[in-house]
Design a protein around this motif. Structure first.
Motif, mmCIF file in Angstrom:
data_model
loop_
_atom_site.group_PDB
_atom_site.id
_atom_site.type_symbol
_atom_site.label_atom_id
_atom_site.label_comp_id
_atom_site.label_asym_id
_atom_site.label_seq_id
_atom_site.Cartn_x
_atom_site.Cartn_y
_atom_site.Cartn_z
ATOM 1 N N ASN A 106 0.827 -1.210 0.000
ATOM 2 C CA ASN A 106 0.000 0.000 0.000
ATOM 3 C C ASN A 106 0.862 1.261 0.000
ATOM 4 O O ASN A 106 0.340 2.361 -0.160
ATOM 5 C CB ASN A 106 -0.889 -0.029 1.256
ATOM 6 C CG ASN A 106 -1.707 1.224 1.422
ATOM 7 O OD1 ASN A 106 -2.541 1.538 0.577
ATOM 8 N ND2 ASN A 106 -1.470 1.978 2.486
ATOM 9 N N SER A 108 3.293 4.305 -1.070
ATOM 10 C CA SER A 108 3.163 5.039 -2.336
ATOM 11 C C SER A 108 4.426 4.992 -3.206
ATOM 12 O O SER A 108 4.352 5.305 -4.397
ATOM 13 C CB SER A 108 2.757 6.485 -2.068
ATOM 14 O OG SER A 108 3.736 7.135 -1.304
ATOM 15 N N ARG A 111 4.777 3.339 -7.117
ATOM 16 C CA ARG A 111 3.474 3.075 -7.746
ATOM 17 C C ARG A 111 3.486 3.368 -9.248
ATOM 18 O O ARG A 111 2.794 2.722 -10.012
ATOM 19 C CB ARG A 111 2.384 3.943 -7.094
ATOM 20 C CG ARG A 111 1.838 3.387 -5.805
ATOM 21 C CD ARG A 111 0.623 4.182 -5.388
ATOM 22 N NE ARG A 111 0.236 3.837 -4.031
ATOM 23 C CZ ARG A 111 -0.195 4.716 -3.140
ATOM 24 N NH1 ARG A 111 -0.311 5.994 -3.453
ATOM 25 N NH2 ARG A 111 -0.541 4.314 -1.933
ATOM 26 N N ASN A 149 -3.446 4.919 -4.121
ATOM 27 C CA ASN A 149 -3.844 5.814 -3.035
ATOM 28 C C ASN A 149 -5.357 5.692 -2.777
ATOM 29 O O ASN A 149 -6.137 5.443 -3.696
ATOM 30 C CB ASN A 149 -3.474 7.220 -3.526
ATOM 31 C CG ASN A 149 -3.881 8.309 -2.603
ATOM 32 O OD1 ASN A 149 -4.058 8.108 -1.419
ATOM 33 N ND2 ASN A 149 -4.032 9.496 -3.151
ATOM 34 N N CYS A 150 -5.760 5.891 -1.520
ATOM 35 C CA CYS A 150 -7.170 5.690 -1.148
ATOM 36 C C CYS A 150 -8.136 6.598 -1.903
ATOM 37 O O CYS A 150 -9.256 6.192 -2.226
ATOM 38 C CB CYS A 150 -7.360 5.860 0.349
ATOM 39 S SG CYS A 150 -6.505 7.269 1.050
ATOM 40 N N SER A 151 -7.735 7.824 -2.203
ATOM 41 C CA SER A 151 -8.683 8.688 -2.923
ATOM 42 C C SER A 151 -8.728 8.334 -4.408
ATOM 43 O O SER A 151 -9.736 8.580 -5.074
ATOM 44 C CB SER A 151 -8.368 10.165 -2.695
ATOM 45 O OG SER A 151 -7.002 10.389 -2.756
ATOM 46 N N GLN A 178 -11.612 14.512 2.242
ATOM 47 C CA GLN A 178 -10.922 13.336 2.764
ATOM 48 C C GLN A 178 -10.906 13.299 4.294
ATOM 49 O O GLN A 178 -10.654 14.302 4.962
ATOM 50 C CB GLN A 178 -9.492 13.299 2.222
ATOM 51 C CG GLN A 178 -9.468 13.144 0.714
ATOM 52 C CD GLN A 178 -8.085 13.008 0.110
ATOM 53 O OE1 GLN A 178 -7.859 13.539 -0.974
ATOM 54 N NE2 GLN A 178 -7.182 12.296 0.768
ATOM 55 N N GLY A 182 -6.866 9.242 6.854
ATOM 56 C CA GLY A 182 -5.937 9.139 5.725
ATOM 57 C C GLY A 182 -4.548 9.620 6.092
ATOM 58 O O GLY A 182 -3.561 9.235 5.468
ATOM 59 N N ILE A 201 -3.391 18.560 0.461
ATOM 60 C CA ILE A 201 -2.914 17.319 1.097
ATOM 61 C C ILE A 201 -1.690 16.845 0.319
ATOM 62 O O ILE A 201 -1.806 16.128 -0.682
ATOM 63 C CB ILE A 201 -4.000 16.213 1.089
ATOM 64 C CG1 ILE A 201 -5.307 16.716 1.720
ATOM 65 C CG2 ILE A 201 -3.496 14.965 1.823
ATOM 66 C CD1 ILE A 201 -6.461 15.722 1.643
ATOM 67 N N GLU A 204 -1.193 14.718 -3.060
ATOM 68 C CA GLU A 204 -2.415 13.949 -3.340
ATOM 69 C C GLU A 204 -2.997 14.219 -4.734
ATOM 70 O O GLU A 204 -3.417 13.298 -5.425
ATOM 71 C CB GLU A 204 -3.440 14.311 -2.264
ATOM 72 C CG GLU A 204 -4.601 13.367 -2.152
ATOM 73 C CD GLU A 204 -4.278 12.115 -1.367
ATOM 74 O OE1 GLU A 204 -3.104 11.897 -1.012
ATOM 75 O OE2 GLU A 204 -5.207 11.340 -1.124
ATOM 76 N N LYS A 207 -1.217 12.405 -7.381
ATOM 77 C CA LYS A 207 -1.459 10.956 -7.323
ATOM 78 C C LYS A 207 -2.768 10.600 -8.016
ATOM 79 O O LYS A 207 -2.840 9.633 -8.781
ATOM 80 C CB LYS A 207 -1.498 10.482 -5.870
ATOM 81 C CG LYS A 207 -0.150 10.487 -5.168
ATOM 82 C CD LYS A 207 -0.322 10.027 -3.728
ATOM 83 C CE LYS A 207 0.955 10.155 -2.926
ATOM 84 N NZ LYS A 207 0.745 9.906 -1.487
ATOM 85 N N ARG A 237 -8.947 18.204 3.048
ATOM 86 C CA ARG A 237 -9.104 17.425 4.289
ATOM 87 C C ARG A 237 -10.268 18.023 5.068
ATOM 88 O O ARG A 237 -10.335 19.237 5.273
ATOM 89 C CB ARG A 237 -7.836 17.519 5.125
ATOM 90 C CG ARG A 237 -7.889 16.700 6.397
ATOM 91 C CD ARG A 237 -7.644 15.232 6.167
ATOM 92 N NE ARG A 237 -6.268 14.948 5.773
ATOM 93 C CZ ARG A 237 -5.897 13.879 5.078
ATOM 94 N NH1 ARG A 237 -6.785 12.971 4.691
ATOM 95 N NH2 ARG A 237 -4.630 13.686 4.760
ATOM 96 N N HIS A 244 -13.623 8.614 2.434
ATOM 97 C CA HIS A 244 -13.351 9.751 1.545
ATOM 98 C C HIS A 244 -14.555 9.938 0.602
ATOM 99 O O HIS A 244 -14.959 8.995 -0.098
ATOM 100 C CB HIS A 244 -12.105 9.495 0.696
ATOM 101 C CG HIS A 244 -10.802 9.559 1.452
ATOM 102 N ND1 HIS A 244 -10.700 9.935 2.771
ATOM 103 C CD2 HIS A 244 -9.528 9.303 1.029
ATOM 104 C CE1 HIS A 244 -9.413 9.908 3.131
ATOM 105 N NE2 HIS A 244 -8.699 9.516 2.104
HETATM 106 C C1 11C Z 1 -4.702 10.836 2.710
HETATM 107 N N1 11C Z 1 -4.801 9.539 0.670
HETATM 108 O O1 11C Z 1 -5.923 10.728 2.835
HETATM 109 C C2 11C Z 1 -3.950 9.962 1.741
HETATM 110 C C3 11C Z 1 -3.326 8.808 2.502
HETATM 111 O O2 11C Z 1 -0.578 7.591 -1.170
HETATM 112 O O3 11C Z 1 -1.259 5.977 0.055
HETATM 113 C C4 11C Z 1 -2.707 7.732 1.636
HETATM 114 C C5 11C Z 1 -1.452 8.168 0.920
HETATM 115 C C6 11C Z 1 -1.068 7.175 -0.121
HETATM 116 O O4 11C Z 1 -4.023 11.643 3.350
#
Ligand code: 11C
Length: 346
Positions: A106, A108, A111, A149-151, A178, A182, A201, A204, A207, A237, A244
């Motif tokens: 997971n 980063s 990737r 990444n989660c988002s 978000q 996270g 963020i 982000e 990504k 955020r 998210h």
């Molecule tokens: C956050 N998405 O909410 C980010 C955390 O690239 O895996 C995860 C960062 C990542 O701050």
């Protein structure tokens, strides 16, 4: 067959979620935990600062934490789940792969490397075969696969559903709201951001823009071509704990109505893997859904929720949501582990 697995970075927020998901898993058994050198040699319960929403499993609590090096991992472990800080992952994941371990990560780092598959199994399972290229180029007996990444994971399945229904995506704008989890432990304690929102963020936005095009790209057996869709992201955020929420605008080459989009998302198939939820995408008619507190646990936290699908002056507009530390992180790595098992990499 039960596969012996390890968790690298087991004391962090995502490491704890990994343990929560792996402990009852039908195919995986936790046989090793690693963390920083200062935690190595201690019982997990003494260093974990356990914060997830189910009790720490009794057997895990008593396990001794190892340093994050290949030499510290028992020989019968075949698969490692990595949730290390990216600067640490970049240093230690390659030696694990060289030593023959398959790593579902997971973190980063790497990737966007061209020979590292970035995979959401329901979206681009076929990219896993990039591992053959990786092994040829790097000479590894092991392998490295990443989840995004989660988002990114929150909105890309909805785009993939539209593409699978035959729409050619030209331009996508996405704005994220978000949850603080996270940002890991620091994020949770920053609930003092209540009465505030932070419109930045880290890296982000980049990504979301780059990972989405890699995920939606095509792999011809030798080379991966990133999708040509233009993606612009704006990340914020907000003071929610988990989940998210994202606002998405999509322009397609063809006419794309809200009814077409709702059908495409509702019909986008899950996979026959233990952690792939069915349905994968829940589509709400109520324009005030999805909401983080109400909808983040759909499909045990592995489903995507979409709603508010409507026409806009830009094109199609909708909202989507996913649990960021389950579907967006730990669950995403576990699902990639299941795909690796199904495809004979373990
Ligand atoms: C956050 N998405 O909410 C980010 C955390 O690239 O895996 C995860 C960062 C990542 O701050």
């Amino acid at each position: 067959m039960t596969v012996q697995v390890g968790v690298l970075g087991a004391t962090g927020a995502v490491g704890q979620r990994l343990i929560q998901l792996l402990e009852p898993h039908p195919d995986f058994e936790i046989a090793a935990l690693t963390a920083s050198d200062s935690s190595a040699g201690h019982a997990y319960r003494d260093v974990a600062k356990w914060r997830v929403d189910t009790p720490i499993p009794a057997e895990i609590a008593e396990m001794t934490v190892h340093a994050t090096t290949p030499e510290a991992i028992p020989d019968d472990v075949d698969l490692l789940f990595s949730s290390l800080p990216s600067s640490v992952g970049a240093k230690v994941e390659p030696p694990f792969c060289e030593a023959g371990y398959v790593v579902s990560s997971n973190s980063s780092n790497s990737r966007m490397a061209e020979d590292v598959p970035l995979v959401i199994p329901e979206v681009n399972a076929e990219h896993l075969d990039l591992l053959e290229v990786q092994r040829d180029e790097r000479g590894w007996d092991g392998a490295l696969v990443k989840n995004p990444n989660c988002s990114t994971i929150t909105f890309v399945p909805t785009l993939a559903a539209l593409a699978a229904a035959g729409f050619t995506l030209e331009e996508v704008h996405v704005a994220t709201l978000q949850a603080v989890s996270g940002a890991g432990y620091d994020g949770v304690s920053s609930m003092e951001i209540i009465d505030n929102a932070i419109p930045h963020i880290g890296s982000e936005e980049e990504k979301l823009e780059t990972e989405s095009r890699k995920l939606l790209g095509t792999f011809d057996g030798a080379e991966l071509t990133h999708d040509g869709v233009e993606v612009a992201a704006s990340c914020n955020r907000i003071p929610t704990l988990d989940g998210h929420l994202e606002n998405v605008w999509v322009e397609a080459e063809e006419e794309l109505t809200p009814a077409d989009a709702a059908d495409a998302m509702a019909e986008f198939p899950a996979l026959d893997l233990p952690s792939s939820p069915d349905p994968l995408i829940h589509v709400f008619e109520d324009p005030s859904r999805p909401q983080p507190r109400l909808d983040r646990n759909l499909g045990d936290g592995m489903a995507i929720a979409a709603g508010g699908i409507r026409e806009s002056t830009f094109g199609l507009q909708y909202n989507c949501l996913a649990h960021n530390t389950i579907r967006g992180a730990a669950g995403a790595s576990v699902l990639n582990g299941e795909l690796l098992l199904e495809n004979g990499y373990l």
